[in-house]
Design an enzyme around this catalytic site. Structure first.
Site, PDB file in Angstrom:
ATOM      1  N   LYS A 141      33.008  43.139  48.275  1.00  0.00           N
ATOM      2  CA  LYS A 141      32.673  41.716  48.149  1.00  0.00           C
ATOM      3  C   LYS A 141      33.488  40.825  49.083  1.00  0.00           C
ATOM      4  O   LYS A 141      32.999  39.817  49.561  1.00  0.00           O
ATOM      5  CB  LYS A 141      32.833  41.253  46.690  1.00  0.00           C
ATOM      6  CG  LYS A 141      31.776  41.856  45.762  1.00  0.00           C
ATOM      7  CD  LYS A 141      31.896  41.331  44.344  1.00  0.00           C
ATOM      8  CE  LYS A 141      30.943  42.076  43.415  1.00  0.00           C
ATOM      9  NZ  LYS A 141      30.994  41.580  42.039  1.00  0.00           N
ATOM     10  N   ASP A 154      27.850  35.824  40.616  1.00  0.00           N
ATOM     11  CA  ASP A 154      28.457  36.410  39.407  1.00  0.00           C
ATOM     12  C   ASP A 154      28.827  35.334  38.381  1.00  0.00           C
ATOM     13  O   ASP A 154      28.493  35.451  37.197  1.00  0.00           O
ATOM     14  CB  ASP A 154      29.715  37.212  39.760  1.00  0.00           C
ATOM     15  CG  ASP A 154      29.392  38.555  40.388  1.00  0.00           C
ATOM     16  OD1 ASP A 154      28.296  39.079  40.130  1.00  0.00           O
ATOM     17  OD2 ASP A 154      30.244  39.076  41.135  1.00  0.00           O
TER      18      ASP A 154
HETATM   19  P1  NDP Z   1      39.829  43.493  39.853  1.00  0.00           P
HETATM   20  O1  NDP Z   1      40.324  44.871  40.134  1.00  0.00           O
HETATM   21  O2  NDP Z   1      39.633  42.536  40.979  1.00  0.00           O
HETATM   22  O3  NDP Z   1      40.823  42.756  38.809  1.00  0.00           O
HETATM   23  C1  NDP Z   1      41.360  43.459  37.760  1.00  0.00           C
HETATM   24  C2  NDP Z   1      42.042  42.488  36.771  1.00  0.00           C
HETATM   25  O4  NDP Z   1      42.198  43.198  35.539  1.00  0.00           O
HETATM   26  C3  NDP Z   1      43.408  42.013  37.196  1.00  0.00           C
HETATM   27  O5  NDP Z   1      43.589  40.703  36.721  1.00  0.00           O
HETATM   28  C4  NDP Z   1      44.343  42.999  36.462  1.00  0.00           C
HETATM   29  O6  NDP Z   1      45.621  42.442  36.148  1.00  0.00           O
HETATM   30  C5  NDP Z   1      43.587  43.189  35.185  1.00  0.00           C
HETATM   31  N1  NDP Z   1      43.857  44.470  34.503  1.00  0.00           N
HETATM   32  C6  NDP Z   1      43.595  45.713  34.955  1.00  0.00           C
HETATM   33  N2  NDP Z   1      43.927  46.630  34.026  1.00  0.00           N
HETATM   34  C7  NDP Z   1      44.432  45.931  32.958  1.00  0.00           C
HETATM   35  C8  NDP Z   1      44.956  46.324  31.686  1.00  0.00           C
HETATM   36  N3  NDP Z   1      45.022  47.612  31.320  1.00  0.00           N
HETATM   37  N4  NDP Z   1      45.356  45.345  30.837  1.00  0.00           N
HETATM   38  C9  NDP Z   1      45.289  44.038  31.190  1.00  0.00           C
HETATM   39  N5  NDP Z   1      44.832  43.618  32.386  1.00  0.00           N
HETATM   40  C10 NDP Z   1      44.387  44.560  33.259  1.00  0.00           C
HETATM   41  O7  NDP Z   1      38.461  43.698  39.021  1.00  0.00           O
HETATM   42  P2  NDP Z   1      37.209  42.717  38.968  1.00  0.00           P
HETATM   43  O8  NDP Z   1      37.726  41.339  38.781  1.00  0.00           O
HETATM   44  O9  NDP Z   1      36.306  42.989  40.104  1.00  0.00           O
HETATM   45  O10 NDP Z   1      36.430  43.224  37.648  1.00  0.00           O
HETATM   46  C11 NDP Z   1      36.934  42.979  36.342  1.00  0.00           C
HETATM   47  C12 NDP Z   1      35.895  43.412  35.301  1.00  0.00           C
HETATM   48  O11 NDP Z   1      34.719  42.612  35.382  1.00  0.00           O
HETATM   49  C13 NDP Z   1      35.437  44.856  35.427  1.00  0.00           C
HETATM   50  O12 NDP Z   1      35.400  45.431  34.134  1.00  0.00           O
HETATM   51  C14 NDP Z   1      34.028  44.740  35.990  1.00  0.00           C
HETATM   52  O13 NDP Z   1      33.224  45.817  35.577  1.00  0.00           O
HETATM   53  C15 NDP Z   1      33.563  43.432  35.362  1.00  0.00           C
HETATM   54  N6  NDP Z   1      32.468  42.765  36.113  1.00  0.00           N
HETATM   55  C16 NDP Z   1      31.259  42.614  35.491  1.00  0.00           C
HETATM   56  C17 NDP Z   1      30.195  41.992  36.135  1.00  0.00           C
HETATM   57  C18 NDP Z   1      28.876  41.859  35.432  1.00  0.00           C
HETATM   58  O14 NDP Z   1      27.877  41.488  36.088  1.00  0.00           O
HETATM   59  N7  NDP Z   1      28.786  42.107  34.147  1.00  0.00           N
HETATM   60  C19 NDP Z   1      30.342  41.474  37.522  1.00  0.00           C
HETATM   61  C20 NDP Z   1      31.676  41.640  38.078  1.00  0.00           C
HETATM   62  C21 NDP Z   1      32.682  42.291  37.382  1.00  0.00           C
HETATM   63  P3  NDP Z   1      46.857  42.471  37.208  1.00  0.00           P
HETATM   64  O15 NDP Z   1      46.618  41.303  38.125  1.00  0.00           O
HETATM   65  O16 NDP Z   1      48.048  42.292  36.360  1.00  0.00           O
HETATM   66  O17 NDP Z   1      46.787  43.792  37.908  1.00  0.00           O
END
Ligand code: NDP
Length: 276
Positions: free
Chosen positions: A65, A101
Site C-alpha cells: 500500500k 479502507d
Molecule cells: P500494521 O502491521 O501496519 O500495524 C500493526 C499494529 O498492530 C501496530 O499498531 C502494532 O503495534 C499493533 N500490534 C501488533 N501486534 C500486537 C499485539 N499482539 N498486541 C497489541 N498490538 C499489536 O497492520 P495494519 O494496520 O495493516 O492491519 C491491522 C489489522 O487491520 C489487521 O488485522 C488487518 O487484517 C486489518 N485490516 C482489515 C481491513 C478490512 O477491510 N477489514 C483492511 C485493512 C486492515 P506496535 O506499533 O506497538 O508494533
C-alpha cells in the site's frame, strides 16, 4: 472487457475477486477482476505490465500500500492523509491513488451496523496502516472525541501529531493501553494486528461505556480474541471487519465504474460462506 485486479503477496486468500464479480453481476457492468501475485521486490513492474496489458484499475493489499502511494501521480485527500493507497485507477492523465479502507469502515459502522458516530467517544486501537487510514474518515464523522491507543505509545503520538490540523475542534489524543484506565468509550475499534497472533490488546476492562460497540477490523468465523474480551467486559454489541472489507471494495467500484453496488446481499453471501 475492462480489466481489474487485486495485487498483493500473498494473494490467494483474497476475497476481492468474488466481491467484485458479485458487484459486476448485480450492476450489469462488463468487467473482469482477478488476483495478481507480485514478487516482493517487483510491485512497480507488475503494475506497469498490468497497464500494458490493458488493465484499468487495481486494488492493492499487503505489503504494497505504501509503494502504491509512491507510484500514484495524484492522490485523494484521504489517501494523502493515510500515506497509503489501496485503489489505483489508470487514466489518460496518469495514475490516481485512493484509499477506501477508512471510508469503508465508516460506511460499515453507519449503514450496516446503524452506529451513530456523531457525538460518540471513539477509541481507535493501533497505529499501523489500518489505523492511519481510518483517522480522517473517523474525524469527518464528527465524534465527541477520538483517542488513539497503541502498544508503542510513541507511534500513537506521532500518528496523532500528523492529524492536528484536520481535527478541527474535535479533541484528539494518544496514549498507551494502560493509560486508558478510568476512561470509557462508546465505540472501540481494534485496528491492531493482535488478532492475527490470536491475542487481544491488553485493555483495562472498564473502557466499554454502557451500550458500547466493539469493532474488530479483522474478520473470521466466530469471535476474534478482541471481540470475546469485549463481550466479557460489557460491550453491548460486537462486529468484525467483514463489512469493512465489502464496503471498501464498493468504494473502489464506485471510483472505477461510477455506479454504487448494493453491498447488503454481497455481505450476507460472504458471511454465509465464512460461517460455513
Ligand atoms: P500494521 O502491521 O501496519 O500495524 C500493526 C499494529 O498492530 C501496530 O499498531 C502494532 O503495534 C499493533 N500490534 C501488533 N501486534 C500486537 C499485539 N499482539 N498486541 C497489541 N498490538 C499489536 O497492520 P495494519 O494496520 O495493516 O492491519 C491491522 C489489522 O487491520 C489487521 O488485522 C488487518 O487484517 C486489518 N485490516 C482489515 C481491513 C478490512 O477491510 N477489514 C483492511 C485493512 C486492515 P506496535 O506499533 O506497538 O508494533
Amino acid at each position: 472487457m475492462d480489466r481489474y485486479a487485486v495485487i498483493g503477496n500473498p494473494i490467494s486468500h483474497s476475497r476481492s475477486p468474488a466481491i467484485h464479480a458479485a458487484f459486476a453481476r448485480q450492476t450489469g457492468q462488463r468487467l473482469t477482476y482477478e488476483a495478481l501475485l507480485a514478487p516482493l521486490d517487483g510491485f512497480a513492474d507488475a503494475v506497469a505490465q498490468f497497464r500494458v496489458d490493458g488493465g484499468r484499475g487495481l486494488n492493492v493489499t499487503v505489503p504494497f500500500k505504501r509503494e502504491a502511494f509512491a507510484l500514484a501521480d495524484a492522490h485523494s485527500p484521504r489517501a494523502h492523509a493515510a500515506g497509503a493507497v489501496n485503489t489505483l485507477a489508470f487514466g489518460p492523465d496518469g495514475v490516481y491513488g485512493d484509499n477506501t479502507d477508512g471510508v469503508g469502515l465508516v460506511r460499515d459502522l453507519r449503514h450496516n451496523l446503524g452506529c451513530r458516530l456523531e457525538g460518540s467517544r471513539i477509541l481507535l486501537l493501533g497505529a499501523g496502516g489500518a489505523a492511519r487510514g481510518a483517522m480522517l474518515p473517523l474525524l469527518g464523522a464528527q465524534p465527541a472525541s477520538l483517542t488513539l491507543a497503541n502498544r508503542s505509545t510513541d507511534k500513537a503520538e506521532a500518528l496523532v501529531a500528523t492529524f492536528r490540523e484536520q481535527r478541527g475542534s474535535i479533541p484528539l489524543d494518544a496514549c498507551g493501553f494502560s493509560a486508558l484506565a478510568g476512561r470509557e468509550f462508546d465505540v472501540v475499534i481494534n485496528a491492531t494486528a493482535a488478532s492475527l497472533a490470536n491475542e487481544a490488546p491488553p485493555l483495562p476492562p472498564g473502557v466499554f461505556a454502557p451500550g458500547a460497540l466493539a469493532y474488530d477490523m479483522m474478520y473470521r468465523r466466530g469471535d476474534t480474541p478482541f471481540l470475546a474480551v469485549a463481550r466479557r467486559n460489557g460491550a453491548a454489541r460486537v462486529a468484525d471487519g467483514l463489512g469493512m472489507l465489502v464496503e471498501q471494495a464498493a468504494e473502489s467500484f464506485v471510483l472505477w465504474r461510477g455506479v454504487r453496488p448494493d453491498t447488503t446481499p454481497v455481505l450476507a453471501d460472504l458471511r454465509r460462506q465464512i460461517d460455513g
